[in-house]
Design a protein around this motif. Structure first.
Motif, PDB file in Angstrom:
ATOM      1  N   ALA A 912      64.550 -74.809  68.751  1.00 27.89           N
ATOM      2  CA  ALA A 912      65.473 -74.105  69.650  1.00 27.89           C
ATOM      3  C   ALA A 912      65.060 -72.635  69.761  1.00 27.89           C
ATOM      4  CB  ALA A 912      66.899 -74.234  69.139  1.00 27.89           C
ATOM      5  N   LEU A 915      62.433 -72.383  72.221  1.00 24.63           N
ATOM      6  CA  LEU A 915      62.965 -72.438  73.591  1.00 24.63           C
ATOM      7  C   LEU A 915      63.458 -71.063  74.020  1.00 24.63           C
ATOM      8  CD1 LEU A 915      65.123 -75.720  73.857  1.00 24.63           C
ATOM      9  CD2 LEU A 915      62.877 -75.291  74.770  1.00 24.63           C
ATOM     10  N   ASN A 916      64.224 -70.444  73.124  1.00 25.29           N
ATOM     11  CA  ASN A 916      64.787 -69.132  73.470  1.00 25.29           C
ATOM     12  C   ASN A 916      63.688 -68.105  73.709  1.00 25.29           C
ATOM     13  OD1 ASN A 916      67.487 -69.792  73.470  1.00 25.29           O
ATOM     14  ND2 ASN A 916      67.683 -69.544  71.260  1.00 25.29           N
ATOM     15  N   LEU A 920      62.997 -69.253  78.344  1.00 27.43           N
ATOM     16  CA  LEU A 920      64.330 -68.923  78.850  1.00 27.43           C
ATOM     17  C   LEU A 920      64.258 -68.010  80.085  1.00 27.43           C
ATOM     18  CD1 LEU A 920      67.305 -69.298  78.405  1.00 27.43           C
ATOM     19  CD2 LEU A 920      67.319 -67.391  76.819  1.00 27.43           C
ATOM     20  N   TRP A 930      64.938 -78.011  78.352  1.00 24.69           N
ATOM     21  CA  TRP A 930      66.279 -77.616  77.893  1.00 24.69           C
ATOM     22  C   TRP A 930      67.230 -78.804  77.935  1.00 24.69           C
ATOM     23  CZ3 TRP A 930      68.560 -73.174  75.978  1.00 24.69           C
ATOM     24  CH2 TRP A 930      67.710 -72.063  75.850  1.00 24.69           C
ATOM     25  N   ASN A 931      67.107 -79.568  78.994  1.00 25.55           N
ATOM     26  CA  ASN A 931      67.960 -80.748  79.137  1.00 25.55           C
ATOM     27  C   ASN A 931      67.767 -81.688  77.949  1.00 25.55           C
ATOM     28  OD1 ASN A 931      69.881 -82.071  80.534  1.00 25.55           O
ATOM     29  ND2 ASN A 931      68.524 -82.988  82.032  1.00 25.55           N
ATOM     30  N   TYR A 933      66.631 -80.900  75.079  1.00 26.01           N
ATOM     31  CA  TYR A 933      67.160 -80.272  73.863  1.00 26.01           C
ATOM     32  C   TYR A 933      68.656 -80.563  73.732  1.00 26.01           C
ATOM     33  CZ  TYR A 933      69.396 -76.899  70.870  1.00 26.01           C
ATOM     34  OH  TYR A 933      70.198 -76.353  69.895  1.00 26.01           O
ATOM     35  N   MET A 977      73.326 -71.896  72.419  1.00 29.49           N
ATOM     36  CA  MET A 977      72.237 -72.174  73.365  1.00 29.49           C
ATOM     37  C   MET A 977      72.791 -72.263  74.794  1.00 29.49           C
ATOM     38  SD  MET A 977      69.293 -72.386  71.816  1.00 29.49           S
ATOM     39  CE  MET A 977      68.109 -73.484  72.566  1.00 29.49           C
ATOM     40  N   TRP A 978      73.967 -72.858  74.943  1.00 22.34           N
ATOM     41  CA  TRP A 978      74.577 -72.953  76.281  1.00 22.34           C
ATOM     42  C   TRP A 978      74.841 -71.562  76.855  1.00 22.34           C
ATOM     43  CZ3 TRP A 978      75.404 -76.017  80.287  1.00 22.34           C
ATOM     44  CH2 TRP A 978      76.341 -75.604  81.260  1.00 22.34           C
ATOM     45  N   LEU A 981      71.995 -69.598  78.288  1.00 19.86           N
ATOM     46  CA  LEU A 981      71.365 -70.040  79.536  1.00 19.86           C
ATOM     47  C   LEU A 981      71.583 -69.072  80.698  1.00 19.86           C
ATOM     48  CD1 LEU A 981      72.058 -73.872  79.498  1.00 19.86           C
ATOM     49  CD2 LEU A 981      69.825 -72.792  79.552  1.00 19.86           C
TER      50      LEU A 981
END
Length: 1776
Positions: A912, A915-916, A920, A930-931, A933, A977-978, A981
């Protein structure tokens, strides 16, 4: 289950006390602990608890301190052990102990334990009992004897051994298990006189060994481990020899006491044994042995240790004759087994054959006897001479007696066996004079230094003077065997005797056989030659070559001597190389021998030899040279076999090389180190070069090199640089050609890791890159996955250890090279693969051993290629999600699963971060990543193994303590995480709504509070983007449905959802209103869904139906068509399961109504069933119609089917032009029309049910429903069904609405009573219609129902109760018509009317007339109908003996006083009079028909009735005028088929009304029973009606009761009988009928069991059924004012909710006979307006029923009934 768990707990308690006692020795304690843990683990499994993993000592493993791989293996082992235990338990039930058999098969050595309990045998003298094991197939003994000396008193001679006669037959092996049969044989030898019966006074010879008999038992199953019961005492029957009894007689004359079939006079013991084995049974006369037997695993040392309670130092040990399969190094023995086989002795000067006794003894060459060297059997002392059994007067005795001769090793070469022969006489005096008549001998050592050969020896029998024979010098120089004699050319030809010195060779013959079991003596010349090589060096090469041919057993016995000889040869010829190769080959041969299973226990001997005895310091150079020479010439013919053997022996060759070098270094201090290193390097290079060749010749050798080279590591490391060694191994592996020997190569790598080399950091640096490359190569090609997996596991295991130096860099190598490959392997593997668990464990181990640094470094390994990182993360996320969704480990591997979760959680969080950091920002955003994840994180959070609330509190506490609640950790991460976004959120709506919903539904309050606001965030996002949140709303409703149905969600969630979202919405400027509406909508949906879920698994399908309807109505309301249809089908399935075909049809019809007859394409949600193959709406609608018509047909709702059929026919005819289908459909319709007219349809009752109290679920609480009963279901049965659904509910005793106290109480109260449906006839019936047609509408398509009860107003009139008896009628209207999509609907409106006594009277009279008219009509239509119902009906009206007929009405209403009080009633009184007048023509017609059909027996009864009618007619016509029957009644009769009995309605201005058929009986009619001759009409309003209403309005009037009783007494006995038979119990309201059942009951209807025939017994009786509630009372139908009289359609005699049965059908097919439970609920009364004016003149008034007169005595009244339960509706038209 309970019993087995209880036993286990008892065992554990017992074992615990043993452990706590502290008295157990250490090894036993360890064993017991193992037993305890095994038992606990087994118990856990059968109770479905979690698997516990333990270390070797049984302690529970701590997952934190255990590597992942070890943990996985521990789980595998534990699981396997439990499985084995389960198999064991299962097989124990089948009496097959698989585990035991496996255990014995795995043990190299076994023993049979024998405990001799008793010998039951009448001998009369001392005896020897010899027990041994015998192979009946080969006819030979396979063990030594166990000898017990038994005294003549019947006890053992050694009295101390009395209860301790135990022996163990050892050294049995796998070959013995494979024998077809093994017998346990006992021979009994008598020691005493020659003849047992000889009681001659002359002095008899004693101490003779004479055969007595044998006992045999087959022990094959015991030795194979199939049978095991050490406590079972086996009886072995004894077979005596016949010869003792027949000693003096001819052979044929045998004693009858013994079975001559088995043992004959001249039989030898062995012959008898074979005969007994062959015989089916033995005539033992109760004689035999009692023994217990048990097979024990292990050799004698193990057995003594493991079974000390069975085998101790006093237990006799009988060994197998010969060596055991596995020779133990410490087993020193020097035993010679000598068997006396047979002889042939001339009788000489005697008239009969001799009684020969052989004496065996051992002498040395000086003629000195060796004392105590002969052992006749285990358990007995050694003796100096052994005497054989004597067979009486037998020329060719066959003994087969074996003794063991054990001589000290140093005496063997000087000793010989001496056999002397002597004739024994039965008289002592003669016997003393008998001397030895012959002698035979054999030397134990041969001339060449080897021992006597095993096998048979034909000995020469020498004769000489007895004294000379005793001198050894006389015969020792002579040949001992015939073979030797032939060698020395002493052949005895021509002459009978030949003199050899002082001895003569006799014609007699004698054979023995010998078997030498010696670890010190050899029978092998070649081996002896090698051991004494110095004595003859010329033969050395030959001896070295011959060594390879020597039997292995001989070599290992002399292992140390042989090795010494070999190395001495090598050392003493150090200059030359003559013997080097031969010595090397010999060494390889010996090492190869020890690798054999038979001699595996000599490994330690070899190790000890190398460490302690080996001293050849220069051997290393020679061994290295020869080995390298072999390797270099591997391709040459003939070399590869020897090199293959050398490779197999590589480990020990290198042990010799290394030990030799170490010894050299000790002596010469590292002299020649460089040469030694060089020579080793050269050797290794040669091996590596050999590996690179691709020739087929060397494949086997290369395979062996791969297998055995790693075994040298730990030794070579002592004298060679480990890093060099590592490089050497790397080259060695890299030289193996790719694609060849892959699996061997991988296993070679595994062995290298197991060696000490891999634990050293520097060596790992060299080896690991090569290993990971190899792994990567083979994994990518999916080659030999098992070996790859094992290799990777082993590497990870070592890297986990703390004692192997730094590992960070090595983990990084694995991560870089293998992580992705392993991931891909896992992804590509099927769940059913056996290796999936191992690979997942490897992957988990890699991730677990990666530190944060590794994760950070991971991205760098992908270089600049961004897509690689994306692909890697995508693969990982998908794989994790798969593994979480379908776990590869069983559910009970909790520790493994939690470990995996913990590792995954950390990995997910690390990824994660990536991802960030990477994906992002606007430029790099990866939507799919992301989906994936989010989906993974939610799947992790919602997985089964983390739902702590489903676990026991102990398990929950343990998990929380060790791992915390991982759901919260990941939940908060998802939330963060949400929110990270930002502007990308809109891309995840609506896809992410479902996953987030799943997360918020987890029952963890903090998590819910943290994550529910995400929904508001989503609403806001969508609103900002589209100015609405429609997508979000649709998605959440759809997903919520699935989630709640799947078991998630609860009240608390509903409250939190409501509260949190409302708070957020109200603060928002634009979402306040729409948001609130949405939240309320979802909360309402949740309520319904929670209700639905609560009862979804309820056995009660009705509750499930209710909730399903609630939900589908909700979806209809909010216009969610696809969800609506989904629940329609759920409802339809429920109906089908319950056979509610009508309701199923109505349900499907709702779906059909959503469709058009059009070519529009079907939306996906419209075809939710796979069964429908339709592309357009029209096609689907047609298919649905066909199915619905089919269901209507099954539910006998043909009217509905026809209506749909017409619509469908219109389509077929005018739209689709499908005439074929049309024709089929019309045929069906024709059949439906015929069914309507001809088929009897049972009519259901309707029941009102109220649910009161807070204990009911919300969808029932405080509501009233009308239920449609099942066919023939009585109210009692319906109530019982209702109360089983709510076992805690209380049935209310009254029918009045309950008060608030009941409504608000926490309990459950159910109110249930029968109601009557209100007919609503379709307008198309505008003229008289057959009752058969109308009857359908009486109980179908009804929406209004009524319930009536009597109330009294004004003063009580003792003479006439009718004047003030009012009726209170309640009308219930349901939400929908019944039947419909449910069998019940909620009542939507209730209103009440009151009916005056006069209207009541009109209604009752109307009913009576209708009934009369109907029955007359039926008899006109079908003269074959039985007469009894008509008799009773007529008699009840014309002769109302007790109740006063319509006279009561006259008294009550036709008075001036009444008219004054009720001036408005004038018209109604006229109407009543008119009805009374109309009775006469109906009665007249009825009596005419009765007169035509009456039997002679009933003629007096008819005449009496006619007389009564005459009086009645005169009176009525005088008072009320004359009426005549309308001719229209008979108009259409002629054309009707006989089978159809119909009644027709008379025209009426307002609407047509049908005349009630006789079949319509009151729901309270008296029971039908064979034998009822009359037809009694129930009184209109009996005297006591007001006393017992359901509501208990009035108390009983005691005065009234007394009068009634008096009145009853006045009745004749016949009358009383009639009373009992026909009178209603409490209050009969309408005129009801008793139906007479004839003997011919129609097959269409099952005969009612006797227990259900219910009768009514006098008016004072209460009902005996359902004592808990007063039965509802019958009530006369109320009459509503109307201008003119008409025949009411409701006139069929019905009570509440009990519709009249269909019109009389054919006499042959009587209608089904229901037994319903309405206890006369006053629902039979017509609504007021129904009886308003009718143009036709009314029939005569009803009679209050008087009982008919006594019947003629020829037909005695039936006996009183046994039960008194009131019956509801009964069909008439029953054949008599």
């Amino acid at each position: 289950m309970f019993r087995s768990v209880r036993h286990m707990i008892y065992d554990l308690i017992e074992w615990r006390s043993q452990i706590l006692s502290g008295t157990l020795p250490q090894d036993e304690l360890k064993e017991l602990k193992k037993k305890v843990t095994a038992k606990i683990d087994y118990g856990n499994r059968i109770l479905d608890l979690d698997l516990v993993v333990r270390d070797e000592d049984g302690n529970i493993l701590d997952p934190e301190l255990t590597s992942t791989i070890s943990l996985f293996r521990a789980h595998e082992i534990a699981s396997k052990q439990v499985e084995e235990r389960l198999q064991e338990e299962k097989s124990q039930k089948q009496n097959v102990d698989i585990n035991r058999q496996a255990k014995f098969a795995a043990t190299p050595s076994l023993a049979l334990f024998v405990n001799l309990k008793n010998v039951v045998c009448k001998i009369g003298e001392d005896a020897e009992v010899l027990m041994s094991l015998y192979d009946p197939v080969e006819s030979k003994f396979i063990s030594e004897n166990y000898l017990v000396r038994w005294s003549s008193s019947g006890l053992p001679k050694d009295i101390d051994r009395l209860h301790n006669l135990r022996a163990v037959f050892t050294d049995l092996g796998s070959k013995d298990l494979k024998r077809d049969k093994i017998s346990f044989v006992c021979q009994i030898v008598r020691v005493g006189r020659m003849e047992l019966r000889d009681n001659n006074t002359r002095k008899l010879t004693s101490g003779l060994r004479r055969p007595f008999g044998v006992a045999v038992m087959d022990v094959t199953d015991i030795i194979n481990g199939k049978v095991d019961d050490e406590d079972k005492q086996h009886f072995i029957p004894f077979q005596p020899l016949a010869l003792d009894d027949a000693i003096r007689h001819k052979p044929l004359n045998m004693s009858s006491r013994f079975s001559p079939r088995v043992a004959g006079e001249n039989d030898f013991l062995q012959t008898v044994i074979n005969k007994v084995i062959a015989a089916k049974e033995v005539n033992h006369k109760g004689q035999g042995l009692w023994v217990t037997l048990k097979l024990l695993p292990g050799d004698i040392h193990q057995i003594r240790k493991e079974f000390p309670h069975l085998v101790d130092r006093t237990t006799a040990v009988a060994r197998k004759t010969g060596f055991p399969e596995i020779i133990m190094p410490g087993d020193v023995r020097n035993d010679i087994y000598v068997t006396l086989v047979q002889g042939d002795f001339d009788k000489g000067s005697k008239t009969t054959a001799k009684n020969v006794e052989v004496t065996v003894s051992v002498y040395d060459e000086d003629g000195k006897r060796l004392e105590h060297v002969i052992f006749p059997g285990a358990g007995d002392e050694a003796i100096s001479e052994y005497k054989s059994v004597i067979y009486y007067q037998v020329k060719q005795p066959r003994w087969f007696e074996t003794v063991k001769v054990a001589i000290p090793i140093e005496d063997v070469n000087r000793s010989h066996l001496r056999f002397t022969f002597r004739h024994r006489s039965s008289q002592d005096s003669k016997d003393k004079s008998e001397k030895i008549f012959a002698l035979a001998f054999v030397k134990l050592m041969r001339y060449d230094g080897t021992t006597l050969r095993d096998g048979e020896h034909d000995l020469i029998v020498y004769k000489a003077e007895a004294k000379k024979l005793e001198d050894a010098a006389t015969y020792l120089s002579l040949p001992s065997t015939k073979a030797e004699l032939e060698e020395k050319a002493h052949s005895a030809t021509g002459r009978s005797m030949q003199s050899l010195g002082n001895c003569t060779i006799s014609k007699d013959s004698f054979q023995i056989s010998t078997l030498v079991c010696s670890t010190k003596l050899t029978q092998n010349v070649d081996l002896l030659g090698l051991l004494k090589w110095r004595s003859n060096t010329s033969l050395l090469q030959q001896n070295l070559r011959q060594l390879m041919k020597v039997d292995g057993g001989e070599v290992v016995k002399f292992l140390q001597d042989t090795l010494d000889a070999l190395f001495n040869i090598m050392m003493e010829n150090s200059e030359s190389e003559t013997f080097d190769t031969l010595v090397f080959d010999a060494l390889v041969f010996i090492i190869g021998l020890i690798a054999d299973r038979k001699f595996q226990h000599f490994n330690p001997v070899l190790e000890t030899y190398i460490k302690k005895h080996f001293s050849a310091t220069l051997a290393y150079t020679k061994l290295t040279k020869v080995l390298r020479n072999y390797v270099d010439n591997a391709e040459k013919p003939g070399v590869s076999d020897q090199l293959y053997r050398a490779m197999k022996a590589l480990e020990y060759i290198f042990k010799f090389i290394v030990r030799s070098r170490v010894l050299f270094n000790q002596l010469y201090e590292d002299k020649g180190e460089a040469d030694f290193m060089e020579s080793l390097l050269q050797l290794f290079r040669s091996i590596s070069d050999m590996m690179s060749s691709v020739s087929d010749q060397t494949v086997r050798v290369k395979g062996a090199a791969l297998k055995y080279l790693p075994t040298i590591v730990n030794d070579v490391k002592l004298v060679f640089d480990p890093k060099e060694l590592s490089k050497m191994f790397t080259d060695f592996i890299l030289n193996v050609p790719m694609g060849l020997l892959t699996i061997q190569k991988l296993y070679c790598l595994i062995e290298i890791i197991h060696s000490d080399l891999f634990t050293q950091h520097d060596c790992r640096e060299i080896l690991l890159p090569m290993m990971t490359d190899q792994l990567k190569y083979h994994l990518e090609r999916q080659e030999d996955l098992e070996a790859c997996c094992q290799l990777l596991s082993t590497i990870l295991e070592v890297l986990y250890r703390k004692d192997v130096g730094p590992t960070q860099r090595h983990v990084q190598i694995i991560m870089e090279k293998l992580l992705r490959t392993v991931n891909r392997t896992v992804i590509s593997m099927g769940r059913d693969s056996e290796l999936i668990g191992n690979f997942v464990a490897c992957m988990t181990a890699i991730l677990r051993q990666m530190e944060d640094y590794h994760y950070a470094h991971l991205i760098k390994t992908f270089g600049k290629m961004r897509t690689d990182v994306v692909d890697f993360l995508m693969e990982t996320f998908i794989m994790f999600k798969n593994l979480i969704g379908k776990n590869v480990y069983p559910f009970d591997w909790v520790i493994m699963n939690m470990m995996q979760n913990k590792v995954f959680l950390r990995a997910i969080n690390q990824y994660a971060d990536m991802l960030n950091k990477k994906f992002l920002d606007q430029a790099n955003f990866e939507l799919q990543l992301w989906n994936n994840y989010f989906h993974l994180a939610v799947a992790f959070l919602t997985q089964e193994s983390l739902q702590l609330e489903n676990f026991s509190s102990a398990k929950r506490a343990k998990i929380l303590n060790k791992y915390g609640d991982m759901r919260r950790q990941i939940g908060f991460e998802i939330r963060d995480m949400w929110y990270n976004l930002g502007q990308h959120k809109i891309k995840f709506i609506p896809e992410m709504v479902g996953p987030i919903l799943e997360m918020t539904l987890i029952p963890e309050t903090e998590l819910r509070k943290a994550t529910i606001p995400i929904f508001f965030d989503m609403m806001q996002c969508e609103f900002h983007s589209t100015r609405s949140f429609q997508m979000f709303e649709n998605e959440i409703i759809t997903k919520l449905d699935h989630e709640v149905e799947g078991g998630r969600g609860d009240e608390q969630y509903k409250v939190l959802f409501d509260k949190i979202l409302l708070e957020h919405c109200r603060k928002h400027k634009y979402l306040a209103k729409t948001g609130e509406t949405f939240v309320k909508l979802v909360v309402r949906l949740m309520e319904r869904l929670l209700d639905y879920r609560t009862i979804m698994h309820d056995e009660n399908k009705e509750n499930r139906m209710s909730c399903t309807v609630n939900v589908l109505n909700f979806y209809k309301e909010i216009e969610r068509e696809e969800m609506y249809i989904r629940y329609l089908y759920k409802l339809c399935d429920l109906h089908r399961e319950c056979d509610n075909y009508t309701e199923a049809a109505y349900t499907l019809l709702l779906h059909a109504k959503l469709l058009k007859w059009s070519e529009d394409v079907c939306a996906a949600h419209l075809t939710q069933r796979d069964g429908y193959q339709a592309t357009t709406q029209g096609q689907l609608k047609e298919q649905l119609y066909q199915e619905i018509i089919h269901y209507f047909d099954k539910g006998k709702m043909w009217e509905e089917a026809i209506a749909l059929g017409k619509e469908l026919a219109e389509q077929y005819e005018n739209e689709m032009f499908d005439y074929e289908q049309l024709s089929e459909l019309l045929k069906k319709q024709a059949q439906f029309y015929e069914n309507i007219v001809k088929v009897i349809r049972p009519k259901p009752d309707y029941f009102a049910v109220g649910y009161y109290g807070q204990g009911f679920p919300t969808f029932l609480r405080g509501k009233v429903f009308i239920y449609r009963g099942k066919e023939y279901e009585r109210r009692e049965d319906f109530e019982a069904r209702l109360l089983t659904q709510f076992p805690n509910a209380e049935k209310m005793k009254t029918t009045s609405p309950p008060g608030d106290d009941i409504k608000n109480s926490p309990g459950q109260y159910i109110q249930c009573f029968t109601v009557k449906p209100k007919l609503d006839l379709p307008p198309k019936f505008h003229r008289p219609v057959s009752e058969q047609i109308v009857s359908f509408y009486r109980v179908n398509e009804v929406q209004r129902f009524e319930y009536s009860r009597p109330i009294r107003k004004g003063e009580k009139n003792p003479d006439n109760e009718f004047a003030n008896m009012w009726i209170e009628r309640t009308i219930y209207t349901t939400a929908y018509k019944l039947p419909g999509i449910l069998r019940w609907f909620e009542v939507k409106s209730v209103f009440m009317v009151e009916i005056s006594p006069l209207e009541n009277a009109i209604e009752t009279m109307q009913l009576t007339n209708d009934k009369m008219n109907s029955m007359v009509q039926q008899h006109l239509d079908d003269p074959s109908l039985p007469i009894n119902p008509l008799s009773m009906l007529l008699n009840g009206i014309v002769d109302p003996a007790v109740m006063g007929g319509f006279a009561n009405y006259e008294k009550a209403f036709f008075t001036d006083r009444y008219l004054q009080e009720h001036p408005e009633a004038h018209e109604k009184i006229e109407k009543l009079k008119d009805l009374i007048a109309w009775q006469i023509p109906f009665l007249a017609e009825g009596i005419r028909i009765h007169g035509d059909k009456v039997t002679e027996a009933l003629r007096p009864f008819h005449e009496r009735m006619e007389a009564c009618f005459k009086q009645l007619k005169e009176k009525v016509e005088k008072q009320y005028g004359v009426r005549t029957m309308p001719s229209s009644l008979d108009d259409r009769r002629g054309s009707r088929p006989r089978s159809m009995v119909r009644s027709f309605t008379m025209p009426s201005s307002s609407r047509p009304l049908s005349v009630a058929s006789v079949s319509s009986l009151s729901s309270d009619s008296t029971p039908s029973r064979p034998g009822s001759d009359g037809f009694a009409l129930e009184p209109l309003l009996p005297k006591k009606m007001h006393c017992r209403s359901q509501d208990k309005l009035d108390k009983d009037d005691p005065e009234k009761e007394k009068k009634d009783k008096k009145k009853e007494k006045r009745n004749s006995k016949h009358q009383e009988m009639f009373d009992k038979e026909f009178k209603p119990t409490d209050v009969a309201v309408q005129q009801s009928e008793a139906v007479i059942l004839s003997e011919t009951i129609s097959p269409l209807r099952p005969q009612r069991p006797k227990s259900q025939v219910i009768s009514v017994t006098g008016s004072e009786r209460r009902f005996s059924v359902s004592p808990s509630s007063p039965s509802p009372q019958p009530v006369p139908p109320p009459v509503t004012p109307r201008a003119k009289l008409s025949f009411s359609l409701q006139s069929s005699l019905e009570l509440n909710g009990v519709s009249s049965m269909t019109g009389m059908d054919t006499a042959e097919v009587p209608p089904p006979l229901p037994l319903k439970g309405s206890m006369a609920d006053y629902g039979n009364l017509v609504e007021n307006q129904d009886l308003m004016g009718s143009p036709t003149p009314p029939p005569p008034p009803p009679h209050q029923r008087h009982l008919p007169p006594p019947l003629p005595s020829k037909t005695p009244p039936p006996p009183p009934p046994k039960t008194t339960r009131k019956q509801t509706s009964v069909d008439s038209g029953i054949v008599q």
